[in-house]
Design a protein around this motif. Sequence first.
Motif, PDB file in Angstrom:
ATOM      1  N   LEU A  27      32.392 -25.907  18.820  1.00 37.46           N
ATOM      2  CA  LEU A  27      31.125 -25.473  18.235  1.00 37.46           C
ATOM      3  C   LEU A  27      30.458 -24.451  19.130  1.00 37.46           C
ATOM      4  O   LEU A  27      30.661 -24.425  20.341  1.00 37.46           O
ATOM      5  CB  LEU A  27      30.201 -26.667  18.028  1.00 37.46           C
ATOM      6  N   ASP A  28      29.595 -23.643  18.504  1.00 32.66           N
ATOM      7  CA  ASP A  28      28.943 -22.561  19.209  1.00 32.66           C
ATOM      8  C   ASP A  28      27.657 -23.051  19.862  1.00 32.66           C
ATOM      9  O   ASP A  28      26.824 -23.692  19.225  1.00 32.66           O
ATOM     10  CB  ASP A  28      28.635 -21.473  18.186  1.00 32.66           C
ATOM     11  N   ALA A  31      24.375 -21.489  18.418  1.00 31.24           N
ATOM     12  CA  ALA A  31      24.082 -22.020  17.088  1.00 31.24           C
ATOM     13  C   ALA A  31      23.540 -23.439  17.175  1.00 31.24           C
ATOM     14  O   ALA A  31      22.594 -23.807  16.482  1.00 31.24           O
ATOM     15  CB  ALA A  31      25.332 -22.001  16.223  1.00 31.24           C
ATOM     16  N   SER A  34      20.055 -23.398  18.238  1.00 35.86           N
ATOM     17  CA  SER A  34      19.220 -22.926  17.144  1.00 35.86           C
ATOM     18  C   SER A  34      18.972 -24.038  16.126  1.00 35.86           C
ATOM     19  O   SER A  34      17.856 -24.221  15.649  1.00 35.86           O
ATOM     20  CB  SER A  34      19.902 -21.722  16.496  1.00 35.86           C
ATOM     21  N   ILE A  35      20.028 -24.803  15.845  1.00 34.48           N
ATOM     22  CA  ILE A  35      19.859 -25.899  14.873  1.00 34.48           C
ATOM     23  C   ILE A  35      18.914 -26.952  15.426  1.00 34.48           C
ATOM     24  O   ILE A  35      18.098 -27.513  14.714  1.00 34.48           O
ATOM     25  CB  ILE A  35      21.229 -26.523  14.541  1.00 34.48           C
ATOM     26  N   LYS A  39      13.667 -24.128  21.825  1.00 35.07           N
ATOM     27  CA  LYS A  39      13.861 -22.766  22.289  1.00 35.07           C
ATOM     28  C   LYS A  39      13.295 -22.658  23.707  1.00 35.07           C
ATOM     29  O   LYS A  39      12.272 -23.298  24.003  1.00 35.07           O
ATOM     30  CB  LYS A  39      13.101 -21.810  21.367  1.00 35.07           C
ATOM     31  N   LYS A  57      17.984 -33.438  13.801  1.00 39.08           N
ATOM     32  CA  LYS A  57      18.468 -32.230  13.135  1.00 39.08           C
ATOM     33  C   LYS A  57      19.948 -32.003  13.422  1.00 39.08           C
ATOM     34  O   LYS A  57      20.719 -31.679  12.525  1.00 39.08           O
ATOM     35  CB  LYS A  57      17.662 -31.017  13.605  1.00 39.08           C
ATOM     36  N   GLN A  61      23.483 -32.527  10.571  1.00 37.92           N
ATOM     37  CA  GLN A  61      24.489 -31.551  10.172  1.00 37.92           C
ATOM     38  C   GLN A  61      25.859 -32.181   9.951  1.00 37.92           C
ATOM     39  O   GLN A  61      26.735 -31.573   9.343  1.00 37.92           O
ATOM     40  CB  GLN A  61      24.620 -30.450  11.243  1.00 37.92           C
ATOM     41  N   LEU A  63      28.108 -32.709  12.138  1.00 37.41           N
ATOM     42  CA  LEU A  63      29.119 -31.955  12.867  1.00 37.41           C
ATOM     43  C   LEU A  63      29.622 -32.699  14.083  1.00 37.41           C
ATOM     44  O   LEU A  63      30.683 -32.412  14.615  1.00 37.41           O
ATOM     45  CB  LEU A  63      28.536 -30.626  13.354  1.00 37.41           C
ATOM     46  N   ARG A  90      37.280 -32.570  12.361  1.00 37.69           N
ATOM     47  CA  ARG A  90      36.806 -32.462  10.984  1.00 37.69           C
ATOM     48  C   ARG A  90      37.886 -32.929  10.020  1.00 37.69           C
ATOM     49  O   ARG A  90      39.066 -32.877  10.328  1.00 37.69           O
ATOM     50  CB  ARG A  90      36.497 -30.997  10.654  1.00 37.69           C
TER      51      ARG A  90
ATOM     52  N   PRO B  41      31.265 -24.791   4.650  1.00 35.84           N
ATOM     53  CA  PRO B  41      31.460 -26.081   5.325  1.00 35.84           C
ATOM     54  C   PRO B  41      32.259 -25.960   6.622  1.00 35.84           C
ATOM     55  O   PRO B  41      32.076 -26.767   7.545  1.00 35.84           O
ATOM     56  CB  PRO B  41      32.259 -26.904   4.297  1.00 35.84           C
ATOM     57  N   ILE B  42      33.115 -24.936   6.692  1.00 34.14           N
ATOM     58  CA  ILE B  42      33.964 -24.816   7.884  1.00 34.14           C
ATOM     59  C   ILE B  42      33.243 -24.130   9.028  1.00 34.14           C
ATOM     60  O   ILE B  42      33.346 -24.541  10.183  1.00 34.14           O
ATOM     61  CB  ILE B  42      35.268 -24.061   7.515  1.00 34.14           C
ATOM     62  N   LYS B  44      30.038 -23.919   9.553  1.00 34.21           N
ATOM     63  CA  LYS B  44      28.742 -24.498   9.863  1.00 34.21           C
ATOM     64  C   LYS B  44      28.682 -24.800  11.361  1.00 34.21           C
ATOM     65  O   LYS B  44      29.648 -25.273  11.930  1.00 34.21           O
ATOM     66  CB  LYS B  44      28.636 -25.800   9.103  1.00 34.21           C
ATOM     67  N   GLY B  45      27.544 -24.534  11.959  1.00 35.61           N
ATOM     68  CA  GLY B  45      27.412 -24.845  13.373  1.00 35.61           C
ATOM     69  C   GLY B  45      27.861 -23.711  14.264  1.00 35.61           C
ATOM     70  O   GLY B  45      27.870 -23.837  15.480  1.00 35.61           O
ATOM     71  N   THR B  46      28.240 -22.593  13.721  1.00 32.41           N
ATOM     72  CA  THR B  46      28.538 -21.413  14.531  1.00 32.41           C
ATOM     73  C   THR B  46      27.511 -20.339  14.192  1.00 32.41           C
ATOM     74  O   THR B  46      26.737 -20.487  13.253  1.00 32.41           O
ATOM     75  CB  THR B  46      29.938 -20.860  14.206  1.00 32.41           C
ATOM     76  N   VAL B  47      27.500 -19.262  14.970  1.00 35.28           N
ATOM     77  CA  VAL B  47      26.560 -18.170  14.706  1.00 35.28           C
ATOM     78  C   VAL B  47      26.842 -17.591  13.315  1.00 35.28           C
ATOM     79  O   VAL B  47      25.941 -17.288  12.546  1.00 35.28           O
ATOM     80  CB  VAL B  47      26.688 -17.067  15.772  1.00 35.28           C
ATOM     81  N   GLU B  50      25.147 -19.424  10.396  1.00 36.35           N
ATOM     82  CA  GLU B  50      23.761 -19.091  10.096  1.00 36.35           C
ATOM     83  C   GLU B  50      23.691 -17.890   9.176  1.00 36.35           C
ATOM     84  O   GLU B  50      23.029 -17.912   8.134  1.00 36.35           O
ATOM     85  CB  GLU B  50      23.040 -18.808  11.421  1.00 36.35           C
ATOM     86  N   ARG B  78      14.822 -24.758   6.607  1.00 33.55           N
ATOM     87  CA  ARG B  78      14.694 -26.050   7.274  1.00 33.55           C
ATOM     88  C   ARG B  78      15.721 -26.206   8.396  1.00 33.55           C
ATOM     89  O   ARG B  78      15.388 -26.637   9.498  1.00 33.55           O
ATOM     90  CB  ARG B  78      14.844 -27.189   6.260  1.00 33.55           C
ATOM     91  N   VAL B  79      16.979 -25.816   8.135  1.00 31.30           N
ATOM     92  CA  VAL B  79      18.023 -26.024   9.136  1.00 31.30           C
ATOM     93  C   VAL B  79      17.857 -25.064  10.305  1.00 31.30           C
ATOM     94  O   VAL B  79      17.904 -25.443  11.463  1.00 31.30           O
ATOM     95  CB  VAL B  79      19.414 -25.860   8.497  1.00 31.30           C
ATOM     96  N   TYR B  80      17.659 -23.786   9.997  1.00 26.25           N
ATOM     97  CA  TYR B  80      17.550 -22.784  11.066  1.00 26.25           C
ATOM     98  C   TYR B  80      16.093 -22.380  11.235  1.00 26.25           C
ATOM     99  O   TYR B  80      15.721 -21.232  11.044  1.00 26.25           O
ATOM    100  CB  TYR B  80      18.404 -21.568  10.726  1.00 26.25           C
ATOM    101  N   SER B  81      15.261 -23.373  11.568  1.00 25.17           N
ATOM    102  CA  SER B  81      13.823 -23.095  11.585  1.00 25.17           C
ATOM    103  C   SER B  81      13.450 -22.104  12.681  1.00 25.17           C
ATOM    104  O   SER B  81      12.375 -21.537  12.661  1.00 25.17           O
ATOM    105  CB  SER B  81      13.051 -24.399  11.744  1.00 25.17           C
ATOM    106  N   ARG B  82      14.348 -21.877  13.665  1.00 33.30           N
ATOM    107  CA  ARG B  82      14.016 -20.937  14.735  1.00 33.30           C
ATOM    108  C   ARG B  82      14.709 -19.600  14.541  1.00 33.30           C
ATOM    109  O   ARG B  82      14.638 -18.736  15.410  1.00 33.30           O
ATOM    110  CB  ARG B  82      14.409 -21.508  16.106  1.00 33.30           C
ATOM    111  N   SER B  83      15.363 -19.438  13.421  1.00 30.93           N
ATOM    112  CA  SER B  83      16.062 -18.189  13.181  1.00 30.93           C
ATOM    113  C   SER B  83      15.073 -17.060  12.935  1.00 30.93           C
ATOM    114  O   SER B  83      13.935 -17.289  12.517  1.00 30.93           O
ATOM    115  CB  SER B  83      16.961 -18.348  11.960  1.00 30.93           C
ATOM    116  N   ASP B  84      15.511 -15.826  13.186  1.00 32.22           N
ATOM    117  CA  ASP B  84      14.670 -14.660  12.902  1.00 32.22           C
ATOM    118  C   ASP B  84      14.407 -14.525  11.410  1.00 32.22           C
ATOM    119  O   ASP B  84      13.476 -13.876  10.990  1.00 32.22           O
ATOM    120  CB  ASP B  84      15.356 -13.377  13.398  1.00 32.22           C
TER     121      ASP B  84
END
Lengths: 864, 250
Positions: A27-28, A31, A34-35, A39, A57, A61, A63, A90, B41-42, B44-47, B50, B78-84
């Motif tokens: 996993l990143d 990311a 961010s999830i 911050k 949160k 996910q 994950l 997974r 689905p695959i 998810k959780g990477t940059v 998003e 909701r999921v990426y609440s801190r995203s730009d």
Amino acid sequence: ENTVRINYSNPKEYTIAEIQVVGAEYLDHIALTSISGLKVGDKVKIPGDDITQAIKKLWKQGLIGNVEIYATKVEGSNIYLTIELTERPRLSRFNFHGITKSEESDLREKINLIRGRVMTDAIIKNSELTVKKYFYEKGFLNTQVDIRYSQDSIISNSVMLDIDIEKNRKVKIRNVNFVGNENFPEMKLKGKMKNTGERPRFKIAGALIATGINALKPKDKRVKIKDEEDTAWYSLTKPLINLVIENVKLNVFKSSKFVEEKYKEDKEALIAFYNSKGYRDAYIAEDTIVTIDENSVDIDIRIVPGQQYFFREITWTGNFIHDDRTLDQILGVERGDIYNMESLDKKLNYNPNGPDISSLYMDNGYLFFSVNPVEVKIEGDSIDVEMRIYEGAQATIRKVYVTGNDRTNDHVIMRELRTLPGQKFSRSELIRTQRELSQLGYFNPETVSPNPIPNPVDETVDIEWSLEERPSDQIELSGGWGGSFGFVGTLGLTFNNFSLRNLTHFDKWRPLPVGDGQKLSLRLQANGRQFQSYSISFSEPWLGGKKPKSFGVSYNYSVQRSLNPYNRREILGSMQVTGVTVSLGQRLKWPDDYFTLSNAVSYTNYNLYRFGQSLGFDEGTGIANNFTFTTTLSRNSVDSPMYPRNGSSISLSLALTPPYSLFNDLDYQSASNNDRYKWVEYHKWMFDAKYYMQLAGNLVLSARAHMGYLGSYQSTTGIGPFERFQLGGDGLTGSNFLLGNDIIGLRGYDNNSITPTETVNGNVIRGGTLYNKFVFELRYPVSLNPSATIYVLSFAEAGNNWLDFTEYNPNNLYTSAGAGVRIFMPAFGLLGIDWGYGFDPDPSNPNGSASGGQIHFSIGQTLR
Amino acid sequence: CSEFRMLQKSTDWQGKYQAALAYYEEGEYYKASVLLDQVLPIIKGTVDGEKASFYRAYAYYHQEQYILSASYFGEFARVYSRSDWAVESAYMEAYSLYLQSPDYNLDQTSTYKAIDAFQIFLNRNPYTDYTDKANEMINEMQQKLEKKAFENAKQYHKLERWEAARVAFETFEKDFPDSKLNEDVMFLAIDSEYSYAKQSIRAKQKERFGKTIELYQELVDEYPNSKFIKQAEKYYIDSVEQIDKLSNRS
């Protein structure tokens, strides 16, 4: 090694100086941070909600397997956080083994395995339980499930699941035995267990042989079958009945699979049955499921019925509006009646077959009404019940609104509602409105539902009408052989919820202008140059929007040409018919509000050019005009348009032309047909009655009577060829409608075969001036689904068609009987096929044999 | 097999993802959304995850599938609440709902949802470039709801269901106290009650003319210079006379 001390009794605010992610290989990190919603630079309270939220949160996910957030360092007000997590593989795919394709597809829907999700032990365990539950419900109580997982070589860090299932054999119920039951026949109790039946068996042959052998044995060695009373009748029948009961179990509809949940329901049903017979204290003392072998069980149920109780005193308290006597009458429970709470409850709250206490109050606005029966005294087998009533205040309707109408405009619905703001709440008005909304045809009749939302504070109630739109437009596209015309193609379009005013607002087309409850029909019929017919009609049920006055206008044009048979281009002759009708109708309040009165004015022009002898014109050329005023009085209380069960409809109509013969100096005896038919004159009476009655369940009897009479104002003028009756066959208007003839069906005979002819001035006129028809139909629905209503019917009908009154004899009718099926689909309307057998010989061959079997197709609702 | 079909069947999710973005840029939103649905689905959780979920929401938005786009924008916010993109996404959720809101004479469930969504958006993000637009749209939708209630009340008036009309107009005043339509509403309420009283049986007339007077007084207090004063006054005068007559008779 966490060196940071956090004081839990005294939360403190920190600034995040750094966030580290540990343990994530695939996993990143960015990311994940961010999830988490955290911050660098944020202020967080520790201990506090922010960290909990972050964990939630991340966890949501799906994950990761495990997650932990801790502080590695604190410098002043700065905090260094670490997110530590364990990655899980997974799920890349999963396979079932050992089950059928259809079971697999069922399971794939039920099982909550999402490819790409992270695997956990819980997911695997849940899957196993889901599979097991699925098969238990089907009676496979010995199902074994084994889940194996292995690395998926295609996608990194992922696994595949193999789910091995061994269903083994179904467990079926062999016998259900009742112990301690002395009150009811065993069959009755078994009947109450709707889902727990015994396995079908048919072993009587074997048992008969055994009995026979038994009977042959010397008396002292015989096996006694049962304790039997020593009467001749008993000794003969009782063993036989027992033999049958024990050895034959024809179990067609009931499932004999053993399903735990259904079995529980059935036990409750059993107790409910005892309760309803006055055994208020009945309970199941024990029930044993005896495993006979791996695929069958016996069930032993021991019931303790207790005592049977009876009603003694019933008293009412809290009732101020209605007195005890009125309430007693509705309740209808007498001293000494069997104590049955179930039926008492019906009479109190909702009785589909008659009045109940609640409707007495609720129809008059007492929405907050409640009644609570309390057992106040139990002595021996007698129970005194006190009905505690809370009448509450009369609720007034405040707001009425509609939801779910995404095509039909508010005003089209609101004008039909009988629940009005300012009125007292009434349950019966609610039910009538519900019925009337269903009949509009724009909504799914099964889901039209009123939701009263009471506001106890100001004693008002809001009513929400929740609706679900359904398509109401119809299309007819057909081609067929139309007698002498050869191939005739038909295109018909009916828009039942049209909006004329949105015709020019293209943005409101969905996909056509809809929503104002108007009706627009278009119909084209043609086979090229020889025959063409166009019609368009429009109707508005509420002209001006103020009163339910319907307005309709229609135009039709048709042309029939005879062509030169050699080149098929040259026109040798033609008949053109052009007609316009304008009608106005209104609902009446008197004699009751099911009546409608409608008036119409119509004009038809017949223009013939060298066209045959049908009107007897000179050289087949001439013009006829038909101007009529029609008035129709009808009453309709039929409960449902598609499958009526109750109610009736009656309609009487009179069509009049002006009496030209009184004013013109034409000598009708000697005048040419060109002059006689220049202005057609007649008066025409039509009577139609239909009656529906529910015989049992959904079995409906429909009885119909139809009569028509066409007359002239003066005997000297005679009755022309226009508007006459043609009887027999499917009743479909083919191409014969050109002279405005009424085509009336009579199944079991050829189309229009019961049509007398007469010769006037050397010109043959087809059609009767007086007809009778009577129909009895038994209908039974196969499907009442609004997207495809299907019913089967059997019928007996009789009718005849006479040239004039002097021949009229209502006992001389052509009779027939048969059966058929009707299918209604919203997009195509009603389609039907019937087979009818005519008992009488065809009129064209009066001394021949019976008309015999005929097959008839029908399209649309037949009026007559 | 077309290129798109090949991509759909491929197991190379990187390739799928890149193709999806390319389709998106070319305006082939349907194809983009199909591929993004498959890869999400695959990744998810990477940059990339998003970006992919943000683009998926827009892909449905451009296909005018506002129910889906609203749901995906909401999920993203909701999921990426801190995203730009979080603020934009939250706004687009409400805006998608707003686009679904139909004409006033149809079911307004989506209008209520859209108003709620904008309200929540404004509460969470009070100072953004979207604030004015959001307020404007809330107003527009409020007015639509007003118009709906007004037209429905007016229909009772037209159908001469006087009591229902008067109750509906009064409810309107309570529900929309600052509506511009209130002057018309108050007059129509008087008109309804007066007509109702006129055609009532004698036993009920006194009470209903009385109610007419009450409603007239409310109008005069609220709108002393109303354009309806003249007509309303006539009803008032007649009501007073009628009550007089009724009292003398009994």
